[in-house]
Design an enzyme around this catalytic site. Structure first.
Site, PDB file in Angstrom:
ATOM      1  N   CYS A  80       0.828  -1.185   0.000  1.00 60.56           N
ATOM      2  CA  CYS A  80       0.000   0.000   0.000  1.00 60.56           C
ATOM      3  C   CYS A  80       0.874   1.251   0.000  1.00 60.56           C
ATOM      4  O   CYS A  80       2.086   1.151   0.055  1.00 60.56           O
ATOM      5  CB  CYS A  80      -0.832   0.016   1.275  1.00 60.56           C
ATOM      6  SG  CYS A  80      -1.625  -1.560   1.603  1.00 60.56           S
ATOM      7  N   ARG A 131       0.566   2.356  -5.817  1.00 64.92           N
ATOM      8  CA  ARG A 131       0.840   1.228  -4.924  1.00 64.92           C
ATOM      9  C   ARG A 131      -0.408   0.413  -4.594  1.00 64.92           C
ATOM     10  O   ARG A 131      -0.338  -0.535  -3.826  1.00 64.92           O
ATOM     11  CB  ARG A 131       1.426   1.751  -3.608  1.00 64.92           C
ATOM     12  CG  ARG A 131       2.799   2.290  -3.795  1.00 64.92           C
ATOM     13  CD  ARG A 131       3.253   3.027  -2.550  1.00 64.92           C
ATOM     14  NE  ARG A 131       4.682   3.105  -2.596  1.00 64.92           N
ATOM     15  CZ  ARG A 131       5.507   2.305  -1.947  1.00 64.92           C
ATOM     16  NH1 ARG A 131       5.035   1.389  -1.144  1.00 64.92           N
ATOM     17  NH2 ARG A 131       6.796   2.417  -2.086  1.00 64.92           N
ATOM     18  N   TRP A 145      -3.642  -1.981  -1.379  1.00 65.39           N
ATOM     19  CA  TRP A 145      -3.661  -3.129  -2.279  1.00 65.39           C
ATOM     20  C   TRP A 145      -3.822  -4.329  -1.362  1.00 65.39           C
ATOM     21  O   TRP A 145      -2.930  -4.634  -0.570  1.00 65.39           O
ATOM     22  CB  TRP A 145      -2.371  -3.217  -3.085  1.00 65.39           C
ATOM     23  CG  TRP A 145      -2.381  -4.292  -4.117  1.00 65.39           C
ATOM     24  CD1 TRP A 145      -2.982  -4.229  -5.346  1.00 65.39           C
ATOM     25  CD2 TRP A 145      -1.743  -5.576  -4.043  1.00 65.39           C
ATOM     26  NE1 TRP A 145      -2.774  -5.402  -6.029  1.00 65.39           N
ATOM     27  CE2 TRP A 145      -2.017  -6.256  -5.262  1.00 65.39           C
ATOM     28  CE3 TRP A 145      -0.981  -6.224  -3.079  1.00 65.39           C
ATOM     29  CZ2 TRP A 145      -1.549  -7.534  -5.522  1.00 65.39           C
ATOM     30  CZ3 TRP A 145      -0.514  -7.509  -3.346  1.00 65.39           C
ATOM     31  CH2 TRP A 145      -0.793  -8.138  -4.555  1.00 65.39           C
ATOM     32  N   ASN A 165       1.998  -0.423   5.461  1.00 64.56           N
ATOM     33  CA  ASN A 165       2.367  -1.002   4.167  1.00 64.56           C
ATOM     34  C   ASN A 165       3.272  -2.190   4.477  1.00 64.56           C
ATOM     35  O   ASN A 165       4.271  -2.037   5.155  1.00 64.56           O
ATOM     36  CB  ASN A 165       3.113   0.052   3.333  1.00 64.56           C
ATOM     37  CG  ASN A 165       3.907  -0.534   2.175  1.00 64.56           C
ATOM     38  OD1 ASN A 165       4.964  -0.039   1.845  1.00 64.56           O
ATOM     39  ND2 ASN A 165       3.405  -1.571   1.559  1.00 64.56           N
ATOM     40  N   GLY A 166       2.891  -3.384   3.992  1.00 67.50           N
ATOM     41  CA  GLY A 166       3.704  -4.571   4.257  1.00 67.50           C
ATOM     42  C   GLY A 166       2.825  -5.714   4.726  1.00 67.50           C
ATOM     43  O   GLY A 166       1.606  -5.689   4.532  1.00 67.50           O
ATOM     44  N   GLU A 223       5.825 -10.747 -23.206  1.00 70.19           N
ATOM     45  CA  GLU A 223       5.385  -9.410 -22.785  1.00 70.19           C
ATOM     46  C   GLU A 223       4.032  -9.064 -23.425  1.00 70.19           C
ATOM     47  O   GLU A 223       3.157  -8.477 -22.778  1.00 70.19           O
ATOM     48  CB  GLU A 223       6.473  -8.384 -23.154  1.00 70.19           C
ATOM     49  CG  GLU A 223       6.108  -6.914 -23.065  1.00 70.19           C
ATOM     50  CD  GLU A 223       5.770  -6.430 -21.658  1.00 70.19           C
ATOM     51  OE1 GLU A 223       5.861  -7.218 -20.706  1.00 70.19           O
ATOM     52  OE2 GLU A 223       5.375  -5.253 -21.542  1.00 70.19           O
ATOM     53  N   LYS A 244       0.716  -8.195 -21.327  1.00 67.66           N
ATOM     54  CA  LYS A 244       0.004  -6.921 -21.515  1.00 67.66           C
ATOM     55  C   LYS A 244      -1.468  -7.174 -21.817  1.00 67.66           C
ATOM     56  O   LYS A 244      -2.343  -6.507 -21.288  1.00 67.66           O
ATOM     57  CB  LYS A 244       0.602  -6.140 -22.693  1.00 67.66           C
ATOM     58  CG  LYS A 244       1.878  -5.410 -22.405  1.00 67.66           C
ATOM     59  CD  LYS A 244       1.600  -4.048 -21.809  1.00 67.66           C
ATOM     60  CE  LYS A 244       2.832  -3.459 -21.162  1.00 67.66           C
ATOM     61  NZ  LYS A 244       3.347  -4.208 -20.012  1.00 67.66           N
ATOM     62  N   GLU A 304      -3.337  -8.449 -18.648  1.00 70.54           N
ATOM     63  CA  GLU A 304      -3.513  -7.506 -17.543  1.00 70.54           C
ATOM     64  C   GLU A 304      -4.428  -6.337 -17.915  1.00 70.54           C
ATOM     65  O   GLU A 304      -5.125  -5.798 -17.071  1.00 70.54           O
ATOM     66  CB  GLU A 304      -2.183  -7.028 -16.944  1.00 70.54           C
ATOM     67  CG  GLU A 304      -1.298  -6.209 -17.818  1.00 70.54           C
ATOM     68  CD  GLU A 304       0.035  -5.851 -17.152  1.00 70.54           C
ATOM     69  OE1 GLU A 304       0.160  -5.992 -15.924  1.00 70.54           O
ATOM     70  OE2 GLU A 304       0.958  -5.430 -17.860  1.00 70.54           O
ATOM     71  N   HIS A 316       4.825 -28.549 -28.632  1.00 66.51           N
ATOM     72  CA  HIS A 316       4.925 -29.384 -27.429  1.00 66.51           C
ATOM     73  C   HIS A 316       3.785 -29.134 -26.440  1.00 66.51           C
ATOM     74  O   HIS A 316       3.915 -29.452 -25.264  1.00 66.51           O
ATOM     75  CB  HIS A 316       6.268 -29.150 -26.733  1.00 66.51           C
ATOM     76  CG  HIS A 316       7.427 -29.552 -27.580  1.00 66.51           C
ATOM     77  ND1 HIS A 316       7.676 -30.863 -27.912  1.00 66.51           N
ATOM     78  CD2 HIS A 316       8.375 -28.808 -28.200  1.00 66.51           C
ATOM     79  CE1 HIS A 316       8.754 -30.905 -28.693  1.00 66.51           C
ATOM     80  NE2 HIS A 316       9.195 -29.671 -28.881  1.00 66.51           N
ATOM     81  N   LYS A 365       1.056  -0.799  -9.488  1.00 66.04           N
ATOM     82  CA  LYS A 365       2.248  -0.434 -10.264  1.00 66.04           C
ATOM     83  C   LYS A 365       3.512  -0.950  -9.583  1.00 66.04           C
ATOM     84  O   LYS A 365       4.449  -1.364 -10.240  1.00 66.04           O
ATOM     85  CB  LYS A 365       2.296   1.090 -10.383  1.00 66.04           C
ATOM     86  CG  LYS A 365       3.475   1.626 -11.129  1.00 66.04           C
ATOM     87  CD  LYS A 365       3.140   1.804 -12.576  1.00 66.04           C
ATOM     88  CE  LYS A 365       4.318   2.140 -13.435  1.00 66.04           C
ATOM     89  NZ  LYS A 365       4.403   1.216 -14.589  1.00 66.04           N
TER      90      LYS A 365
HETATM   91  C1  G6P Z   1       4.047  -4.839 -11.154  1.00 68.34           C
HETATM   92  C2  G6P Z   1       3.636  -3.923 -12.286  1.00 68.34           C
HETATM   93  C3  G6P Z   1       4.379  -4.283 -13.568  1.00 68.34           C
HETATM   94  C4  G6P Z   1       5.883  -4.290 -13.314  1.00 68.34           C
HETATM   95  C5  G6P Z   1       6.258  -5.197 -12.139  1.00 68.34           C
HETATM   96  C6  G6P Z   1       7.702  -5.024 -11.736  1.00 68.34           C
HETATM   97  O1  G6P Z   1       3.580  -6.121 -11.397  1.00 68.34           O
HETATM   98  O2  G6P Z   1       2.237  -4.003 -12.491  1.00 68.34           O
HETATM   99  O3  G6P Z   1       4.074  -3.332 -14.577  1.00 68.34           O
HETATM  100  O4  G6P Z   1       6.532  -4.733 -14.468  1.00 68.34           O
HETATM  101  O5  G6P Z   1       5.469  -4.856 -10.991  1.00 68.34           O
HETATM  102  O6  G6P Z   1       7.880  -3.720 -11.260  1.00 68.34           O
HETATM  103  P1  G6P Z   1       9.262  -2.967 -11.208  1.00 68.34           P
HETATM  104  O7  G6P Z   1       8.917  -1.601 -10.693  1.00 68.34           O
HETATM  105  O8  G6P Z   1      10.132  -3.733 -10.268  1.00 68.34           O
HETATM  106  O9  G6P Z   1       9.811  -2.945 -12.588  1.00 68.34           O
END
Ligand code: G6P
Length: 607
Positions: free
Chosen positions: A2, A27, A74, A98-99, A479, A483, A486, A502, A602
Site C-alpha cells: 500500500c 501502490r 492493495w 504497508n507490508g 510481454e 500486456k 492484464e 509441445h 504499479k
Molecule cells: C508490477 C507492475 C508491472 C511491473 C512489475 C515489476 O507487477 O504491475 O508493470 O513490471 O510490478 O515492477 P518494477 O517496478 O520492479 O519494474
C-alpha cells in the site's frame, strides 16, 4: 501492500494527505482512508475502491484536523472492502501500514485473550490493538514503539497516531520504505519522495529497522538497536508537479507515445553519437574478468532481463542467468566469487527484487541496478546505478520504462562485448548508430493506429490468445501476452515459437488468434513453419513482421502488420510497440480500466 502518509502541521492536513495519496495510488487502489485528530478525538473517513470515492465522501462529509494519516490499499489479508480499509483504529490509536505482519495470527490470539475484539480480516489491525495495549499500560510513545517492534515480524512501514498525543506521529520501517519530509511548520511521513514532493523537497530516508517520533518541527530517529541516529536530509530531485495526461485519454496512451522521445534521452546518457563513444559509469570490477552475470527482476522488467541475456551472451559471450526475483531468493542458486548481479526495476521498490538484491549482497556479488526511479530503495542499495530516463510512468502496465530498459541493456551489452574483445569497433558503431535511429522508426509505427484498432476490435471477442516469438523476440511474445491479459482480462499465453508443438498447439482451433512476433532474422524460416502449423489448424494469425519476412511467406495470415526494417538486435525494442498497441486498443474495445487494471498495482511492495 500500500501507500501510506502522515502529516502534522499548523493548518488542516487533509488536502495535503489527499495530494500525497493521489501520488501513491500506484501502490494500490482497493480502498483509501484518512484519520485525523480533532479536539483529541480520532475522526476517520474510508471508502472502498479508488481514491476518487474517498474524495467524494470527504466532499459530502469534510474532515479537518492539523494532524492525520492516510492510506491507499492493495489488499493482501482480507477482502478489498470498507471494513478492511485503513486506517485501523483501536480506541485512541489509529494506524496505517504497508507490508505484511507475518505473525499476525499469533498476535491476534494473544490480543483476543487480553480482551481485544477484532473487527477486520487484516494483518494490520493487530498493530492498532498492540499500540493500545502498551498505551493503556502508561508507556510513552518511545516505549510503545520499542515494545511493538519487538513483537512484530514481517515487513512494515507504519505511521501511528494516538489521540492523547495530538502533537506526535510515530513511524517505523522494516523492509518497506518510508521517508520523512521536513516542511515549513509542518512535518511529513510517506512511502516515498514522490508522495511528499508537492509539500517539501527536503527528504530523509529511514533505514531498515529505523523508527521515529515526529512532531510539528522535529523528528527523533532511532535505529534497530534503539539508538538515536541522524539520517541525512537530501533535496529530492523528484518533481512535485502534477503529472497530467495532456491530450491523451489514458496515461498508457501518453506513455506509449512518449517512447521515441524518452528512448532518445536515455540513449544520449549512455552513448555519444558524435564521437561514437559509450558513456557507461565506472565499474568496481573488470567486465573482462566477470565469471557470470545474474539478472533478477519481476513482471515486465523480468522480460527485459530475458532479452538482455540474448544480447549479453550473444555479443559479449558472458554467461548470464536470468531469474524471477521471487524465485531467485529461495532457490539457493550458485553465484561465483567475483560475480555480478543486475537488478532491473522501474520503480526500484518491488520487494521481491529488493530482497533478492540483499541476498546477492550477502553472497558477495557486485550489485548493479537498472531503475527508472533514481531515489528508490533498490538504487540506494546498489554499487552501480544505471538509470532509464523514461520520466514518471503512471499507467500500471509498463511501456516506456520497458523499452528504455532495453536500450540501456543493449548499450551495456555492446560496451561489454567491445571491452571483452568480442565485438570490433565497426560492428559496435553499426549497432549503436541503428539504435540512435530507433526514435524516428518508432514514431513512424505510432503515426497511424487505424489498423491496430480494427484488429483490436476483433481480438476483443477472443477468449484465448497465443503469442509466439523466437530468439530475441520470444520475451516480446511473453510481454505481449502479459500486456493483453492484464489490460483486457483476456486469457493469453506467450510461448517460444518452437515450443508450440509441445503443448499449446492442442489449444488451436478454428478462429483462435495467434500473434506472431517475427521480424525477418536468422530464425525467420523456422518461425514461418510454426506459422504454417497454426494456419493449418484454423488459427487467425496476426503477423508482425517486416517487408522481407512478409515477402518470404506463401501463406495469408488474417492480419499482416508490416513493421519498418531494423537491425535484428534492435527488433525486440521496436516490436514492443505493436504488442503494447494491440493490448491498449483491445482494452479500450472492452472498456476496461486501462491505467489501473483490476487487482494490480504499479509497484508491488510485498513478497
Ligand atoms: C508490477 C507492475 C508491472 C511491473 C512489475 C515489476 O507487477 O504491475 O508493470 O513490471 O510490478 O515492477 P518494477 O517496478 O520492479 O519494474
Amino acid at each position: 501492500m500500500c501507500g501510506i502518509i502522515g502529516m502534522i502541521g499548523a493548518n488542516s492536513v487533509v488536502p495535503y494527505i489527499l495530494e500525497g495519496l493521489r501520488r501513491l495510488e500506484y501502490r494500490g487502489y482497493d480502498s483509501a482512508g484518512i484519520s485525523t485528530l480533532v479536539k483529541g478525538v480520532v475522526n476517520r473517513r474510508r471508502a472502498e475502491g479508488k481514491l476518487a470515492k474517498l474524495e467524494k465522501k470527504l466532499k459530502d462529509k469534510p474532515l479537518t484536523g492539523n494532524i492525520g494519516i492516510g492510506h491507499t490499499r492493495w489488499a493482501t489479508h482480507g477482502a478489498p472492502n470498507l471494513i478492511n480499509a485503513h486506517p485501523h483504529v483501536s480506541g485512541p490509536v489509529s494506524v496505517v501500514h504497508n507490508g505484511i505482519i507475518e505473525n499476525h495470527k499469533k498476535l491476534r490470539t494473544d490480543l483476543v485473550a487480553s480482551g481485544f475484539v477484532m473487527e477486520t480480516d487484516t494483518d494490520t489491525e493487530v498493530v492498532a490493538h498492540l499500540v493500545k495495549y502498551y498505551h493503556d499500560q502508561g508507556l510513552s510513545p518511545e516505549e510503545i514503539m520499542r515494545s511493538i517492534i519487538e513483537r512484530l515480524n514481517g515487513a512494515y512501514a507504519l505511521v501511528i497516531m494516538i489521540a492523547d498525543y495530538p502533537g506526535t506521529l510515530m513511524a517505523a520501517r522494516k523492509s518497506s520504505p518510508l521517508a520523512i519530509g521536513y516542511g515549513n511548520e509542518a512535518m511529513f511521513i510517506g512511502s516515498d519522495a514522490l508522495a511528499l514532493a508537492p509539500m517539501t523537497r527536503r527528504i530523509s530516508y529511514l533505514e531498515d529497522g529505523d523508527w521515529a517520533i515526529v512532531g510539528q518541527d522535529y523528528s527523533n530517529i532511532y535505529n534497530a538497536e534503539n539508538k538515536q541516529v541522524e539520517r541525512p536530509i537530501n533535496l529530492t530531485e523528484v518533481s512535485g508537479a502534477l503529472i497530467g495526461k495532456g491530450k491523451y485519454r489514458h496515461f498508457m496512451d501518453k506513455e506509449i507515445h512518449e517512447q521515441p522521445e524518452v528512448i532518445g534521452y536515455t540513449l544520449s546518457a549512455f552513448y555519444d553519437p558524435n564521437s561514437g563513444r559509450m558513456k557507461m559509469p565506472e565499474l568496481p570490477f573488470d567486465p573482462t574478468l566477470l565469471p557470470k552475470l545474474t539478472i533478477i527482476a519481476a513482471g515486465t522488467s523480468y522480460y527485459a532481463g530475458m532479452v538482455a541475456k540474448y544480447w549479453l551472451e550473444g555479443l559479449a559471450r558472458l554467461p548470464v542467468e536470468v531469474d524471477i526475483a521471487s524465485e531467485f531468493r529461495y532457490r539457493n542458486s550458485v553465484l561465483p566469487k567475483g560475480g555480478a548481479a543486475l537488478f532491473i526495476s522501474q520503480s526500484g521498490e518491488s520487494l521481491d527484487t529488493l530482497m533478492a538484491l540483499r541476498h546477492a549482497r550477502e553472497v558477495e556479488q557486485h550489485i548493479i541496478s537498472l531503475v527508472n526511479v533514481s531515489e528508490s530503495t533498490i538504487a540506494r542499495e546498489s554499487d552501480i546505478v544505471l538509470k532509464t530516463l523514461a520520466g514518471p510512468e503512471i499507467s500500471v502496465a509498463s511501456t516506456k520504462a520497458f523499452t528504455t530498459q532495453l536500450v540501456v541493456l543493449l548499450s551495456l551489452a555492446v560496451d561489454w562485448a567491445h571491452k571483452r574483445n568480442f565485438l570490433n569497433k565497426k560492428v559496435s558503431a553499426t549497432i549503436m548508430t541503428e539504435l540512435s535511429r530507433l526514435p524516428i522508426t518508432m514514431a513512424e509505427v505510432l503515426a497511424d493506429q487505424g489498423r491496430w484498432k480494427a484488429c483490436a476490435h476483433e481480438l476483443a471477442l477472443a477468449k484465448d490468445v497465443i503469442y509466439l516469438g523466437r530468439g530475441l523476440n520470444f520475451p516480446i511474445a511473453l510481454e505481449g501476452a502479459l500486456k493483453l491479459k492484464e489490460l483486457s482480462y483476456i486469457h493469453a499465453e506467450g510461448y517460444a515459437a518452437g515450443e508450440m508443438k509441445h503443448g499449446p498447439i492442442a489449444l488451436l482451433e478454428e478462429g483462435m488468434p495467434v500473434v506472431m512476433v517475427a521480424p525477418y532474422d536468422e530464425w525467420f524460416e523456422k518461425t514461418a513453419s510454426n506459422l504454417k502449423e497454426a494456419l493449418a489448424r484454423g488459427a487467425r494469425v496476426i503477423l508482425l513482421s517486416d517487408k522481407e519476412g512478409i515477402k518470404r511467406l506463401d501463406d495469408e495470415p488474417a492480419w499482416v502488420f508490416e513493421m519498418p526494417k531494423v537491425h535484428p538486435l534492435i527488433a525486440p525494442i521496436l516490436y514492443s510497440l505493436p504488442v503494447q498497441l494491440i493490448a491498449y486498443h483491445t482494452a479500450n474495445e472492452k472498456g476496461t480500466d486501462v491505467d489501473q487494471p483490476r487487482n494490480l498495482a504499479k509497484s508491488v511492495t510485498v513478497e
